[in-house]
Design an enzyme around this catalytic site. Structure first.
Site, short mmCIF file in Angstrom:
data_model
loop_
_atom_site.label_atom_id
_atom_site.label_comp_id
_atom_site.label_asym_id
_atom_site.label_seq_id
_atom_site.Cartn_x
_atom_site.Cartn_y
_atom_site.Cartn_z
N LYS A 1 0.85 -1.19 0.00
CA LYS A 1 0.00 0.00 0.00
C LYS A 1 0.89 1.24 0.00
O LYS A 1 2.06 1.18 0.39
CB LYS A 1 -0.92 0.00 1.23
CG LYS A 1 -2.06 -1.00 1.12
CD LYS A 1 -3.04 -0.80 2.26
CE LYS A 1 -4.22 -1.74 2.15
NZ LYS A 1 -5.18 -1.55 3.25
N HIS A 36 1.64 6.74 2.71
CA HIS A 36 0.89 7.98 2.59
C HIS A 36 1.32 9.00 3.63
O HIS A 36 2.23 8.77 4.44
CB HIS A 36 -0.61 7.72 2.65
CG HIS A 36 -1.07 7.07 3.92
ND1 HIS A 36 -1.03 7.68 5.14
CD2 HIS A 36 -1.60 5.84 4.14
CE1 HIS A 36 -1.52 6.89 6.07
NE2 HIS A 36 -1.86 5.76 5.50
N HIS A 69 1.75 8.04 7.28
CA HIS A 69 2.98 7.32 7.59
C HIS A 69 4.17 8.29 7.67
O HIS A 69 5.09 8.09 8.48
CB HIS A 69 3.26 6.25 6.53
CG HIS A 69 2.26 5.14 6.53
ND1 HIS A 69 1.61 4.74 5.37
CD2 HIS A 69 1.76 4.38 7.53
CE1 HIS A 69 0.77 3.75 5.67
NE2 HIS A 69 0.85 3.52 6.97
#
Length: 583
Positions: free
Chosen positions: A140, A143, A146
């Protein structure tokens, strides 16, 4: 004891004899005046009076200002304290400036790269803190959440190390659960071995996006993903072999990117590694009679009396949930590290979840101190993060875009660009880009949302990371050009200008700012202090020449600017920024 502490103790000692307040109470009340005055410290006698009124043997006048004037007249000047004046209900203290300057600058000289925290008492055995931060999900995007977790967690790690903790930084990867089953099914359809080896994070993400599109149209994919994950939980070696390969390739890719941020983790962990601890979670919950069965056959812990609802522990099909696995990770970390406290750098939107997690842990282990020392280091959202090429979903994209932006500025200064060279310019641009990203993130209170702005964050004229790096590099330039040895025994009487003493006062405040930042885990406290320090250094450097001055004057001024630069260096390092010596 920090130099400032010696002056505060001198104030507290006299006031304790006059007011009958004990020294610790007075020390808590001593502050730096909020506005520019001739005083360096202030005490609110109104606040002390509130404490004194609890003593029936003390009679206080109804008018605090009268008491303040009377108290000021009783203060005796000594080798540390020069004046005491009343200002309403506040008592302002002026220090002996030459002695203050000497003690502050000599303290910086002797402590050097540990100035700001060297005065903290060192325990015989360092307590251990585990910090859970960054924590991207394999396949994933890395983003904005994070990114903020990485920044806040790294700050928490560095400041705990400064405060004499043994710190274990853990990157707790999202590498387990149904999402991974979905990825495995997707790789069977869309996986490409060459692309996987070339850029595992991006390729696995592309696969994950494609299989999610398919899953919206074909319910069979969800069933296959659940079945694959169940095989993993049951220990199917073929399924686990592929999982290990994807995980290891992803960690290898992440490590290179984290290096650009000067971030190293002590442990790459993940939900996958705590499988053996999950049965222990159920055992402890049952031992404390905490589990209740729901109507659909699942299990939960009832936290209604704490206004926290029901914490789901196990699905009806017997598989674990996030909370189960986080409890299991706590058990693993307790056994492995014997920690005394644990921090989680995660967005504020997860506040409710962490309240549930911490309360369940406390109920599971009511006699254990560590279970009451779990802290959620929350932070707000980043709005508007995008590069000029589109949405920046990976950390590498964000860092590359910041570097490109700085390179555009640097190329405009043709002479300097040619002098530094392409490789040197790229290195500097990368560090400036990282500094810009970090400071924009940390300059406001962490719980606040903020809007990401490429132009604002890379501006060298505003309060930005680029400005702080420029201030440090400029101070290094003063040292290089002056070619004067840094000596701690200069003539401190020569630092008599207002700009010099204001800079000394600013330098002296650094240890207190470090302690405040540690208490609140608010990096903005340090960031905003460093802006003030940089502005004070710039102001002083315009009027206090080093090169070309009389040797004794130049020597004293050089120590002053060196101390300011050292303080700035230490503050930037605590924030996770590599200070540049040339730009």
């Amino acid at each position: 004891m920090a130099a400032v502490g010696r002056f505060k103790h001198a104030i507290a000692k006299q006031l304790s004899l006059i007011t009958t307040c004990c020294e610790p109470q007075i020390l808590q009340a001593i502050r730096t005046p909020p506005k520019k005055t001739n005083a360096q410290f202030a005490v609110s006698l109104a606040k002390l009076a509130a404490t004194l009124r609890q003593d029936p043997n003390v009679n206080l006048p109804n008018n605090p200002s009268i008491w303040c004037k009377a108290t000021a007249n009783k203060i005796q000047a000594n080798d540390l304290i020069a004046t005491a004046t009343a200002d309403g209900s506040n008592l302002n203290f002026g220090v002996q400036q030459t002695e203050f300057t000497k003690q502050v600058l000599q303290e910086v000289y002797h402590e050097k790269t540990t100035y700001g925290w060297a005065h903290i008492p060192k325990p015989r055995e360092k307590p251990t803190v585990v910090i859970d931060y960054s924590s991207p999900n394999i396949a994933k995007p890395f983003h904005a959440g994070h990114l903020r977790s990485t920044i806040m967690g790294n700050f928490a790690k560095r400041i705990h190390q400064a405060m004499n903790y043994k710190v274990v930084g853990i990157n707790y990867l999202g590498d387990w659960g149904k999402q991974y089953g979905l990825l495995a099914v997707g790789f069977e359809r869309y996986g490409d071995e060459d692309e996987l080896k070339k850029n595992p994070i991006h390729h696995l993400y592309d696969v994950y996006v494609k299989i999610n599109v398919d899953a919206r149209e074909d319910p069979e994919i969800d069933r296959l993903a659940n079945a694959y994950f169940k095989r993993m939980e049951e220990g199917d070696e073929k399924a686990l072999l592929q999982w290990r390969r994807f995980r290891n390739l992803s960690i290898e890719s992440y490590t290179g990117i984290y290096d650009r941020l000067d971030i190293q983790f002590d442990m790459y962990s993940g939900e996958s590694q705590i499988h053996d601890y999950i049965p222990h979670v159920y055992q402890h919950l049952q031992r404390q009679n905490l589990l209740t069965k729901t109507d659909d056959g699942a299990y939960a812990v009832d936290l209604e009396k704490y206004n926290l609802g029901k914490a789901m522990i196990q699905r009806a099909d017997g598989t674990s949930l996030y909370l189960t696995r986080d409890l299991a990770s706590l058990l693993m970390r307790r056994d492995k590290f014997k920690f005394s406290k644990a921090l989680y750098a995660v967005g504020v939107e997860q506040e409710g979840y962490f309240k549930q997690l911490f309360k369940v842990a406390e109920l599971m282990f009511p006699e254990d101190a560590w279970a009451k020392q779990l802290q959620h280091v929350g932070f707000g959202r980043i709005n508007g993060m995008s590069t000029r090429k589109g949405t920046a979903v990976f950390l590498q994209d964000i860092l590359d875009a910041a570097q490109d932006k700085i390179m555009d500025y640097m190329r405009n200064d043709t002479a300097k660009y040619e002098l530094i060279g392409e490789d040197g310019a790229k290195m500097i641009a990368d560090q400036l880009g990282v500094s810009a990203i970090l400071i924009q993130d940390m300059k406001s209170k962490r719980n606040k949302n903020y809007t990401f702005s490429w132009d604002r964050m890379t501006d060298a004229r505003g309060d930005t990371g680029v400005f702080l790096q420029y201030a440090h590099a400029r101070a290094c330039g003063i040292e290089r050009k002056a070619e004067i040895d840094i000596r701690p025994n200069c003539d401190f009487d020569l630092l008599k200008e207002d700009e010099a003493f204001e800079l000394v006062q600013m330098i002296s405040q650094f240890p207190e700012q470090v302690e405040m930042s540690f208490t609140t885990l608010e990096p903005c406290t340090l960031v905003n202090y460093l802006f003030k320090l940089s502005h004070a250094t710039s102001l002083a450097s315009h009027s206090l020449r080093v090169k070309g001055s009389e040797p004794s004057v130049a020597e004293a001024r050089m120590l002053l600017f060196w101390a300011a630069r050292t303080t700035l260096h230490n503050g930037l390092s605590l924030l996770g920024i590599r200070p540049l010596e040339q730009m």
